[in-house]
Design an enzyme around this catalytic site. Sequence first.
Site, PDB file in Angstrom:
ATOM      1  CE  LYS A 175       5.031   0.906   1.627  1.00  4.56           C
ATOM      2  NZ  LYS A 175       4.221   2.089   1.430  1.00  4.56           N
ATOM      3  CB  CYS A 223       5.978   4.033   6.760  1.00  2.32           C
ATOM      4  SG  CYS A 223       4.334   3.343   6.963  1.00  2.32           S
ATOM      5  CD  GLU A 242      -2.610   1.300  -0.036  1.00  2.00           C
ATOM      6  OE1 GLU A 242      -3.276   0.371  -0.485  1.00  2.00           O
ATOM      7  OE2 GLU A 242      -2.480   2.383  -0.642  1.00  2.00           O
TER       8      GLU A 242
END
Length: 463
Positions: free
Chosen positions: A221, A277, A162
């Site tokens: 990612k 993150c 995502e």
Amino acid sequence: MKIKNICCIGAGYVGGPTMSVLAIQNPDIKITVVDINEERIKAWNDKDLNGLPIYEPGLKEIVQKARGQNLFFSTDVEKAIDEAEMIFISVNTPTKTYGKGKGMAADLKYIELCARQIAKVATTDKIVIEKSTLPVRTAQAIKNILDNTGNGIKFQILSNPEFLAEGTAVQDLLNPDRVLIGGEESDEGKEAIDALVDIYASWIPRERILTTNVWSSELSKLVANAFLAQRVSSINAISELCEVTGADVDEVSRAIGMDSRIGPKFLKASVGFGGSCFQKDILNLVYIAKTYGLNEVADYWEQVIIMNDHQKNRFAENIVSTLYNTVSGKKITFLGWAFKKDTNDTRESAAIYVADALLNEQAEICVYDPKVSQERIYADLDYLNTRSPEENRRLVKVVKDPYEACQEAHAIAILTEWDEFKEYDWKRIFDSVIKPAFVFDGRKILNKTTLNKMGFEYYAIGS
Ligand SMILES: NC(=O)c1ccc[n+]([C@@H]2O[C@H](COP(=O)([O-])OP(=O)(O)OC[C@H]3O[C@@H](n4cnc5c(N)ncnc54)[C@H](O)[C@@H]3O)[C@@H](O)[C@H]2O)c1
Ligand SMILES: O=c1ccn([C@@H]2O[C@H](COP(=O)(O)OP(=O)(O)O[C@H]3O[C@H](CO)[C@@H](O)[C@H](O)[C@H]3O)[C@@H](O)[C@H]2O)c(=O)[nH]1
């Protein structure tokens, strides 16, 4: 293959918004988001929607539309797994705090638990999707667990990381730059990829849906976040150079960003990047590189984190040295605690570390943030374990009114770029603070000339 029933394990910042958007775009698919955290599920089911567990612009309206129609939030994990043809794993993957890889590697215990639970409960074939951010080659471990159940059930594992950013999650989901899907190159793999592509294609143009092998998808990612964070650390490094040379970092950003090869985004100097993150994923990348003996690669990326820590430290140090080398017993007001505007998320927020450094100097901190609760702020400070919870509550006050927060302050520090901070009556604030009136703008959002005219001594990152 037409999917009719989806389960998402993990009702957090990713699982909640992602599945809400998937649900409104695919009214024929039943989607159940499950979590072991009962309180969180209760909040997602909050009747008047004001108690949703996360704040994101536009999210409330979407949940309102889909919830109870084809979107459900539940703690019955096993039932949802059993009923679904497709299972998204969207649980947290924090940095390990123990054992091998402590402080660097991603902790995959929640992922493994999910895989084992799916293996235990499943009675029909399933497509299992890695939505969480994972180290490259994690799909292999999930596959090993799932394929060793011995009950003949077939699993296909896809990677579908995502890329939403908090504060703009709904917009990012409705209109993503791209959707990435990695899968096995076998016929079964292709069939699983197609099933997921079809779901996204109900609102995203096909040319923006990218399919790759599993390892490229998993690694992309981590690399995307590393590149984004690297830009922030790069401009933050330059901000320090600007401060000593008389250059202005916003002007430099603009000048270099107009080069189409560089581009204008992610060049805003700040008190340091935060969020759950960037740091976690770069540390993970560094750890993976080290595991393969690629020490120069590891050192190169680690520098992004080192620069970020430096930026937070020097912001705090500048406050202390400007306030005549002591903040002991002085009230320092923090405008903003969230790691960026338009979110109530505070994970790894620069504010936490700046506050900790100032508290070590015996400052008294008063915080105002439009979306972050007092409990959250105390929990963030307690988690550092630098001082007792009683001490944190004695030294830090949290108030609900910005003008009250600023009253009698020795200095005001801006830690988050909330738009409302620009709209305040700064003259009124000037009149209520202790003189000289200092503002330390960690986001460079206020106008230096205007504030100087009012009488403030104004310091901004990068000028
Ligand atoms: N936050 C973001 O903006 C963002 C964006 C992209 C990717 N990611 C990645 O997505 C993943 C999830 O992030 P998040 O921010 O949503 O985390 P989060 O902590 O907000 O949510 C994770 C949820 O999973 C639940 N959970 C954990 N183990 C479980 C289990 N065995 N069964 C059921 N529920 C379980 C937790 O209770 C929690 O509510 C992470 O890997 C993260 O790196 C996050
Ligand atoms: O020019 C900039 C841009 C960002 N930041 C800071 O960087 C941090 C991260 O911001 P942002 O990336 O906008 O938010 P996140 O929600 O952390 O999103 C990142 O991390 C997510 C989780 O992996 C990814 O999905 C997203 O694509 C990626 O942008 C925040 O503290 C920002 O204030 C700056 O200081 N300057």
